[in-house]
Design a protein around this motif. Structure first.
Motif, mmCIF file in Angstrom:
data_model
loop_
_atom_site.group_PDB
_atom_site.id
_atom_site.type_symbol
_atom_site.label_atom_id
_atom_site.label_comp_id
_atom_site.label_asym_id
_atom_site.label_seq_id
_atom_site.Cartn_x
_atom_site.Cartn_y
_atom_site.Cartn_z
ATOM 1 N N ASP A 604 0.801 -1.224 0.000
ATOM 2 C CA ASP A 604 0.000 0.000 0.000
ATOM 3 C C ASP A 604 0.834 1.274 0.000
ATOM 4 O OD1 ASP A 604 -2.435 -1.343 0.023
ATOM 5 O OD2 ASP A 604 -2.326 -1.640 2.187
ATOM 6 N N ARG A 605 2.134 1.177 0.228
ATOM 7 C CA ARG A 605 2.952 2.377 0.360
ATOM 8 C C ARG A 605 3.916 2.519 -0.820
ATOM 9 N NH1 ARG A 605 5.245 3.231 6.314
ATOM 10 N NH2 ARG A 605 5.402 5.354 5.467
ATOM 11 N N ILE A 606 4.200 3.723 -1.185
ATOM 12 C CA ILE A 606 5.185 4.018 -2.221
ATOM 13 C C ILE A 606 6.587 3.858 -1.622
ATOM 14 C CG2 ILE A 606 6.086 5.777 -3.791
ATOM 15 C CD1 ILE A 606 3.332 4.808 -4.557
ATOM 16 N N LYS A 607 7.476 3.202 -2.385
ATOM 17 C CA LYS A 607 8.870 3.076 -1.966
ATOM 18 C C LYS A 607 9.744 3.927 -2.875
ATOM 19 C CE LYS A 607 6.595 -0.682 -0.719
ATOM 20 N NZ LYS A 607 5.306 -1.062 -1.315
ATOM 21 N N GLU A 608 10.568 4.729 -2.294
ATOM 22 C CA GLU A 608 11.493 5.542 -3.070
ATOM 23 C C GLU A 608 12.908 5.024 -2.827
ATOM 24 O OE1 GLU A 608 13.449 9.888 -2.755
ATOM 25 O OE2 GLU A 608 11.259 9.872 -2.871
ATOM 26 N N ILE A 609 13.549 4.539 -3.894
ATOM 27 C CA ILE A 609 14.933 4.068 -3.797
ATOM 28 C C ILE A 609 15.849 5.267 -3.988
ATOM 29 C CG2 ILE A 609 16.650 2.463 -4.691
ATOM 30 C CD1 ILE A 609 14.193 1.164 -3.409
ATOM 31 N N SER A 610 16.746 5.485 -3.023
ATOM 32 C CA SER A 610 17.611 6.671 -3.068
ATOM 33 C C SER A 610 19.064 6.344 -3.375
ATOM 34 C CB SER A 610 17.530 7.421 -1.742
ATOM 35 O OG SER A 610 17.913 6.575 -0.662
ATOM 36 N N ALA A 611 19.537 5.135 -3.066
ATOM 37 C CA ALA A 611 20.936 4.787 -3.312
ATOM 38 C C ALA A 611 21.097 3.270 -3.329
ATOM 39 C CB ALA A 611 21.845 5.393 -2.245
ATOM 40 N N ILE A 612 22.039 2.802 -4.124
ATOM 41 C CA ILE A 612 22.357 1.374 -4.194
ATOM 42 C C ILE A 612 23.871 1.222 -4.194
ATOM 43 C CG2 ILE A 612 22.223 -0.711 -5.610
ATOM 44 C CD1 ILE A 612 19.520 0.101 -6.538
ATOM 45 N N ARG A 613 24.327 0.255 -3.435
ATOM 46 C CA ARG A 613 25.752 -0.061 -3.371
ATOM 47 C C ARG A 613 25.929 -1.508 -3.840
ATOM 48 N NH1 ARG A 613 29.616 2.389 -0.034
ATOM 49 N NH2 ARG A 613 27.906 3.375 1.143
ATOM 50 N N VAL A 614 26.831 -1.736 -4.817
ATOM 51 C CA VAL A 614 27.001 -3.062 -5.419
ATOM 52 C C VAL A 614 28.463 -3.475 -5.353
ATOM 53 C CG1 VAL A 614 26.619 -4.497 -7.458
ATOM 54 C CG2 VAL A 614 25.107 -2.564 -7.003
ATOM 55 N N GLY A 615 28.706 -4.713 -4.927
ATOM 56 C CA GLY A 615 30.049 -5.280 -4.944
ATOM 57 C C GLY A 615 30.248 -6.140 -6.175
ATOM 58 N N LYS A 616 31.339 -5.913 -6.882
ATOM 59 C CA LYS A 616 31.614 -6.658 -8.112
ATOM 60 C C LYS A 616 33.063 -7.118 -8.145
ATOM 61 C CE LYS A 616 32.588 -4.624 -12.034
ATOM 62 N NZ LYS A 616 33.794 -5.322 -12.567
ATOM 63 N N GLU A 617 33.266 -8.339 -8.641
ATOM 64 C CA GLU A 617 34.597 -8.860 -8.915
ATOM 65 C C GLU A 617 34.657 -9.287 -10.372
ATOM 66 O OE1 GLU A 617 35.088 -12.103 -6.252
ATOM 67 O OE2 GLU A 617 35.320 -10.840 -4.461
ATOM 68 N N GLY A 618 35.873 -9.271 -10.937
ATOM 69 C CA GLY A 618 36.044 -9.744 -12.301
ATOM 70 C C GLY A 618 35.880 -8.655 -13.332
ATOM 71 N N ALA A 619 36.060 -9.052 -14.601
ATOM 72 C CA ALA A 619 36.042 -8.103 -15.712
ATOM 73 C C ALA A 619 34.626 -7.819 -16.172
ATOM 74 C CB ALA A 619 36.877 -8.645 -16.867
ATOM 75 N N GLY A 620 34.442 -6.636 -16.750
ATOM 76 C CA GLY A 620 33.160 -6.262 -17.316
ATOM 77 C C GLY A 620 32.521 -5.106 -16.582
ATOM 78 N N SER A 621 31.547 -4.497 -17.235
ATOM 79 C CA SER A 621 30.860 -3.330 -16.689
ATOM 80 C C SER A 621 29.359 -3.519 -16.808
ATOM 81 C CB SER A 621 31.301 -2.065 -17.427
ATOM 82 O OG SER A 621 32.695 -1.867 -17.320
ATOM 83 N N PRO A 622 28.777 -4.394 -15.991
ATOM 84 C CA PRO A 622 27.330 -4.593 -16.060
ATOM 85 C C PRO A 622 26.573 -3.344 -15.627
ATOM 86 C CG PRO A 622 28.243 -5.704 -14.144
ATOM 87 C CD PRO A 622 29.411 -5.224 -14.952
ATOM 88 N N THR A 623 25.351 -3.234 -16.094
ATOM 89 C CA THR A 623 24.485 -2.104 -15.757
ATOM 90 C C THR A 623 23.386 -2.560 -14.806
ATOM 91 O OG1 THR A 623 24.875 -1.031 -17.889
ATOM 92 C CG2 THR A 623 22.908 -0.366 -16.683
#
Length: 690
Positions: A604-623
Motif C-alpha cells: 500500500d505504500r510508495i517506496k522511493e529508492i535513493s541509493a544502491i551499493r554493489v560489490g563486483k569482482e572480475g572483468a566487465g561493466s554490467p548495468t
C-alpha cells in the motif's frame, strides 16, 4: 533479508544473500525470493556470476565436412597418439584430432556417412501443405532471411522448399538458396509470423535477392506455433548414444542400425553382414616396400567377399603398421584373411564380422569387459524393454552360447520402452518413461541381472537426459527434474517452480532431443531443452552444491563431460563444435537477471529508492537499473536516469526511482565479461499510503 528502518521511514536492505538464490520462473511473485527472469547468469556460494562462454573449435558446416543438420552426439577417446573426439549429426559422423600425427596440427574429417537419424518426432499427417509467396529474401552473416506475404504458422526445424528466388538486377546469385531448406529459431515466435530464418549450410556474406516469382512450399500444415503434436508420434527424434570400449567406439542411432569403429579411422554399420574391423595380427604379414598414403586393394576372400579398400596411415621401414579402411566391401565372413596390393612383399590382414543383428538400438553402455545394448529391434520383433550384452572383451560376439558369456534379458516389469542408461555406483540405472531399474553384474552363469528400483516421479525422456554425478543420478522425466541415489527420488525443480516451467514451456513432442552433461568445473548439471520449439533453444542448469537454478538461451544440441579432454565439449544445431566454459565469449553475449516486483511487505505504500551499493569482482561493466510499477504483475518501467554502470569501487550510487513495486535488473553485453556480483545494498524511504 536484513531490513533496517529508522523513525523517519527510511530503510536499508542488505540483499547480498538473496543474490545467490537462483531463478524461480513459475511462482507467484510474492513467493519468489528474488530473481524471476534470468538469461546467462549462474548462482554460486559467492554470488551471481556471468556464466562462462565457449570456444569455437571448428565449424563443420565448412567444406569438406559440409554438415547441414543438428549435432546429436559426442564422445572422446585416446588413439593415434592424441586425443580424439567424434561428433554425429543426422547424416554423418565427424572426427576431431587434437594433434594429427602427420601434420602435428588439429585435423577435422568425415569418418562415417549415410545415416538418417530423425530430426523431429513424426506423427499423423493431418492435411496437405500449401505454397505461399515470398516478398523479400536476403542473406547476411550465415543466415537466410525470408519474408512471406501471409502468416506461415511454421516452427523451427521444419523442412520447406524455396523456389523462384533470383539474383537482383543483372547480378548472378553468389549463393542459390532455392531447394530444400530447414527453418530455424526464431521462426515460429509471435513476432516472426511472416519471417522464416534458415542457418544450415548458409555461407557468410551479404546478398539481397529478387523475389518477384518466389514461393515457399510449406509441406504439411502446422496447427499452431507451439510445436504441439496432435497425436502421439509414432517415431521420436533420434540422438546418437556413443560409447567407448578402449579405443573402439560404438554408436546407437535410435531408429537406425548401430555403428562401430574398431582398429580403423572410419565407422561402419555394426551388423552381421558388415566388416567391423581389420588388423594385421601376428599370424599376418606386414609386407615390405609400402609407403605412407599408399592405396590398397584386396584379393577376393576365401568366402567370396570383395571390395574392401584401404589407405596406409603408418609404416615402419616399409612394413605396414596402421591403415584405414576406405570401403568395407561386402560378402566377407568373420576371420577372413585378405591380401593387400602393392609393396615388394604383399601384406595380409584378418577381418572381423560380428554376429549382432539389431535393426534399431537406443542405448549402448559399457560395464566391465562387456558392452550392453538396450531397447533394440530385430526385423519386426520389438525388444524395447530388453537388454543384451556381448561376450567378455569381444564386441563381435552377441549370440549367447556355451562357449561365450554373451546373453540377453527381458525386464518384465518395464511398462514402457527403455529411454536411458546411466552409471549409478557400481551398477547401471535403466530408465523407462516412469520407472527405474538397476542392472548389476552377477557373474556366471547369468552374467547380468536387474532389480526394480523406483516408480512414479522418475524416468527419462532421451538417451542423454540423465547424468551421473558421484553416486547419484540427475535427470529429466516428463514431470520435471529429479535426483536419485537409487533408493529414493527428489524432485529438485519443484520448490523453485522450474518443474512447472518445464512442463508448461517444453515442446512435449520433442523431449527426445533433451541432452544433459555434468559441468563438474562449475558444480552444475546442464540440460539443453526444446522450449516452445522443435529444436533445442535453452540451457537449464542446476548447481548441485548450492541447490540453485539458472538458464540461458542457446542452441547447443549435444554435450560431453570433461574427461579425455580437460574441458567439456559441446556442439550446436548448426554444425559448430566448442570447448565449454574455458573462455567468456558467446555468440550472443547479452545476459541479464531481473528480480520479482518487490513490495517490501507493504503493497500500500510508495517506496522511493535513493541509493544502491554493489560489490563486483572480475572483468566487465554490467548495468544495474531500477524499475517501478503500480501492481505486482504490471510490466516495470525502467528509466535511463535510474540506472548506472557497476564498477569495482563498492561506492554508493544515487537513484531516484519510486513506486509501489520495485524491480531491479542487472545486464551485460561485453563479450569478454566474467564478473561476479557479490554484494547488493539498497537504501530508500517509505512514502504515503494509497
Amino acid at each position: 533479508m536484513p531490513f533496517e528502518t529508522d523513525k523517519g521511514g527510511g530503510f536499508k536492505i542488505d540483499a547480498s544473500d538473496l543474490l545467490k538464490i537462483g531463478v524461480y520462473p513459475e511462482r507467484f511473485d510474492r513467493q519468489i525470493p528474488f530473481w524471476e527472469t534470468v538469461n546467462g547468469v549462474q548462482y554460486t556460494e559467492f554470488g551471481m556470476r556471468r556464466k562462462a562462454g565457449r570456444e569455437l573449435v571448428h565449424d563443420y558446416k565448412i567444406a569438406p565436412q559440409s554438415s547441414n543438420t543438428p549435432m546429436r552426439g559426442i564422445t572422446a577417446t585416446r588413439e593415434f597418439d592424441t586425443k580424439v573426439a567424434y561428433l554425429g549429426d543426422l547424416k554423418n559422423i565427424y572426427s576431431y584430432l587434437d594433434r594429427d600425427p602427420i601434420t602435428g596440427e588439429p585435423s577435422y574429417n568425415t569418418v562415417g556417412t549415410g545415416y538418417n537419424l530423425l530430426r523431429t518426432s513424426q506423427g499423423t499427417i493431418w492435411d496437405e501443405g500449401q505454397t505461399i509467396n515470398i516478398v523479400a529474401a536476403s542473406r547476411s552473416q550465415g543466415t537466410l532471411n525470408i519474408t512471406t506475404d501471409t502468416p506461415h504458422g511454421l516452427i523451427s526445424g521444419i523442412n520447406i522448399t524455396l523456389d523462384g528466388i533470383a539474383g537482383l538486377g543483372v547480378n548472378p546469385m553468389a549463393f542459390d538458396p532455392n531447394g530444400l531448406q530447414v527453418t530455424a529459431y526464431p521462426t515460429g515466435a509471435s513476432f516472426s509470423e511472416y519471417s522464416i530464418y534458415i542457418y544450415e549450410d548458409i555461407p557468410t556474406g551479404n546478398e539481397t535477392y529478387s523475389t518477384a516469382e518466389a514461393t515457399v512450399e510449406l509441406g504439411d500444415t502446422n496447427w499452431d506455433d507451439s510445436g504441439t503434436t496432435w497425436d502421439e508420434a509414432v517415431n521420436e527424434s533420434d540422438q546418437w548414444d556413443f560409447e567407448t570400449f578402449g579405443s573402439f567406439v560404438v554408436g546407437a542411432a535410435g531408429s537406425g542400425k548401430p555403428v562401430i569403429k574398431k582398429n580403423n579411422v572410419n565407422f561402419n554399420t555394426f551388423y552381421n553382414d558388415q566388416v567391423s574391423g581389420a588388423a594385421i595380427l601376428s599370424t599376418n604379414i606386414g609386407g615390405a616396400g609400402y609407403n605412407l598414403g599408399d592405396t590398397l586393394t584386396t584379393t577376393v576372400s576365401p568366402t567370396g567377399g570383395s571390395g574392401l579398400t584401404a589407405t596406409v596411415t603408418k609404416v615402419d621401414a616399409g612394413v605396414i603398421v596402421d591403415f584405414k579402411i576406405t570401403n568395407f566391401g561386402s560378402g566377407y565372413a568373420n576371420g577372413d584373411v585378405v591380401t593387400f596390393s602393392g609393396g615388394t612383399t604383399p601384406a595380409t590382414a584378418t577381418l572381423t564380422v560380428p554376429d549382432i543383428d539389431f535393426d534399431s538400438l537406443e542405448c549402448f553402455h559399457r560395464q566391465g569387459p562387456h558392452m550392453l545394448a538396450f531397447n533394440y529391434s530385430k526385423g519386426a520383433v520389438d525388444y524395447s524393454t530388453s537388454f543384451a550384452w556381448c561376450s567378455a572383451d569381444n564386441l563381435d560376439n552377441w549370440v549367447g552360447a556355451a562357449t561365450n558369456t554373451a546373453g540377453s534379458l527381458l525386464i518384465r516389469e518395464a511398462e514402457t520402452p527403455i529411454r536411458c542408461v546411466c552409471q549409478l555406483g557400481t551398477g547401471l540405472a535403466v530408465y523407462t518413461d516412469t520407472q527405474m531399474f538397476v542392472v548389476n553384474y552377477v557373474g556366471l552363469p547369468n552374467i547380468f541381472g536387474y532389480q526394480v528400483a523406483l516408480e512414479g516421479s522418475v524416468g527419462a525422456v532421451s538417451p542423454n537426459s540423465v547424468i551421473s554425478v558421484g553416486r547419484k543420478n540427475y535427470g529429466v522425466s516428463r514431470d520435471g527434474f529429479f535426483v536419485t541415489d537409487g533408493s529414493s527420488v527428489q524432485m529438485i525443480g519443484r520448490e523453485s517452480g522450474m518443474n512447472q516451467f518445464f512442463r508448461d514451456e517444453v515442446a512435449q513432442s520433442e523431449l527426445a532431443q533433451v541432452y544433459g552433461f555434468d559441468n563438474s568445473k562449475e558444480n552444475e548439471v546442464v540440460w539443453g531443452v526444446p522450449i516452445d520449439s522443435a529444436s533445442i533453444t535453452k540451457e537449464i542448469y542446476y548447481n548441485y552444491k548450492t541447490g540453485q537454478w539458472g538458464m540461458r538461451d542457446q542452441t547447443i544440441s549435444a554435450y560431453l563431460d570433461r574427461g579425455v579432454f580437460h574441458t567439456a565439449l559441446s556442439a550446436d544445431s548448426i554444425g559448430n563444435f566448442y570447448r565449454e566454459g574455458n573462455v567468456p565469449s558467446l555468440d550472443d553475449p547479452s545476459v541479464f537477471a531481473i528480480t520479482k516486483a518487490h513490495d517490501l511487505n507493504d503493497a500500500d505504500r510508495i517506496k522511493e529508492i535513493s541509493a544502491i551499493r554493489v560489490g563486483k569482482e572480475g572483468a566487465g561493466s554490467p548495468t544495474l537499473s531500477v524499475g517501478f510499477s503500480s501492481t505486482i504483475d504490471a510490466t516495470p518501467t525502467f528509466l535511463d536516469k535510474d540506472s548506472f554502470i557497476i564498477d569495482d569501487t563498492f561506492k554508493s550510487f544515487p537513484i531516484r526511482a519510486a513506486g509501489r513495486y520495485i524491480t531491479i535488473k542487472i545486464e551485460s553485453n561485453g563479450s569478454a565479461d566474467n564478473w561476479t556480483i557479490t554484494n547488493l545494498v539498497v537504501q530508500g524511504r517509505m512514502e504515503g499510503e494509497r
